[in-house]
Design a protein around this motif. Structure first.
Motif, PDB file in Angstrom:
ATOM      1  N   ARG A   9       0.459  -1.351   0.027  1.00 42.31           N
ATOM      2  CA  ARG A   9       0.204  -0.346  -0.196  1.00 42.31           C
ATOM      3  C   ARG A   9       0.512   1.330  -0.383  1.00 42.31           C
ATOM      4  NH1 ARG A   9      -3.553  -1.398   5.364  1.00 42.31           N
ATOM      5  NH2 ARG A   9      -1.458  -1.993   5.746  1.00 42.31           N
ATOM      6  N   THR A  10       1.967   1.049  -0.324  1.00 48.11           N
ATOM      7  CA  THR A  10       2.697   1.906   0.640  1.00 48.11           C
ATOM      8  C   THR A  10       3.840   2.623  -1.211  1.00 48.11           C
ATOM      9  OG1 THR A  10       5.167   1.027   0.760  1.00 48.11           O
ATOM     10  CG2 THR A  10       3.286   1.550   2.351  1.00 48.11           C
TER      11      THR A  10
ATOM     12  N   SER B 112       4.718   6.185  -2.003  1.00 46.02           N
ATOM     13  CA  SER B 112       5.665   6.943  -1.284  1.00 46.02           C
ATOM     14  C   SER B 112       6.449   6.790  -1.752  1.00 46.02           C
ATOM     15  CB  SER B 112       5.588   6.255   0.351  1.00 46.02           C
ATOM     16  OG  SER B 112       5.729   5.419   0.116  1.00 46.02           O
TER      17      SER B 112
ATOM     18  N   ARG C  93      13.220   5.292  -0.954  1.00 49.93           N
ATOM     19  CA  ARG C  93      12.421   6.686  -0.146  1.00 49.93           C
ATOM     20  C   ARG C  93      12.988   7.734  -0.722  1.00 49.93           C
ATOM     21  NH1 ARG C  93      15.149   4.703   5.259  1.00 49.93           N
ATOM     22  NH2 ARG C  93      16.242   3.853   3.459  1.00 49.93           N
TER      23      ARG C  93
END
Length: 122
Positions: A27-28, A31, A100
């Protein structure tokens, strides 16, 4: 945890096109910045392109500028690499990866797919 699965590789003649896809689990996905790298046997894995988490920023290695286009669909957890005007020197295993950071260095990528072979014949 993010799992990545590439698809769309194959054999194409020089001047042709391919579109690679990279489907992500989790679900990330939205990001993470997403990158594409490629590797030839006996050589280091090299950066090709990165797209920011929102899709608003991209960065390409010089050799593919104007020929390759990265995009992403966060609703589908998928990143794409449209490759046009392919050259024999584009032959490699292509990997997608998640970071990230909006990064060009493979050391900053946390998750990798298994790779898909792209072969361009002359």
């Amino acid at each position: 945890q993010v799992q990545l699965v590439e698809s769309g590789g194959g054999l194409v003649q020089a001047g042709g096109s391919l579109r690679l896809s990279c489907a992500a689990s989790g679900r990330t996905f939205s990001s993470y910045a997403m990158g594409w790298f490629r590797q030839i046997p006996g050589k280091e894995r090299e950066f090709v392109v990165v797209i920011s988490s929102s899709g608003g920023s991209t960065s390409y290695t010089d050799s593919v500028k104007g020929r390759f286009t990265i995009s992403r669909d966060n609703a589908k957890n998928t990143v794409y690499l449209q490759m046009n005007s392919l050259k024999p020197e584009d032959t490699a295993v292509y990997y997608c990866a998640a970071s990230r950071f909006f990064a060009r260095s493979r050391a900053q990528y946390d998750y990798w797919g298994q790779g898909t072979q792209v072969t361009v014949s002359s």
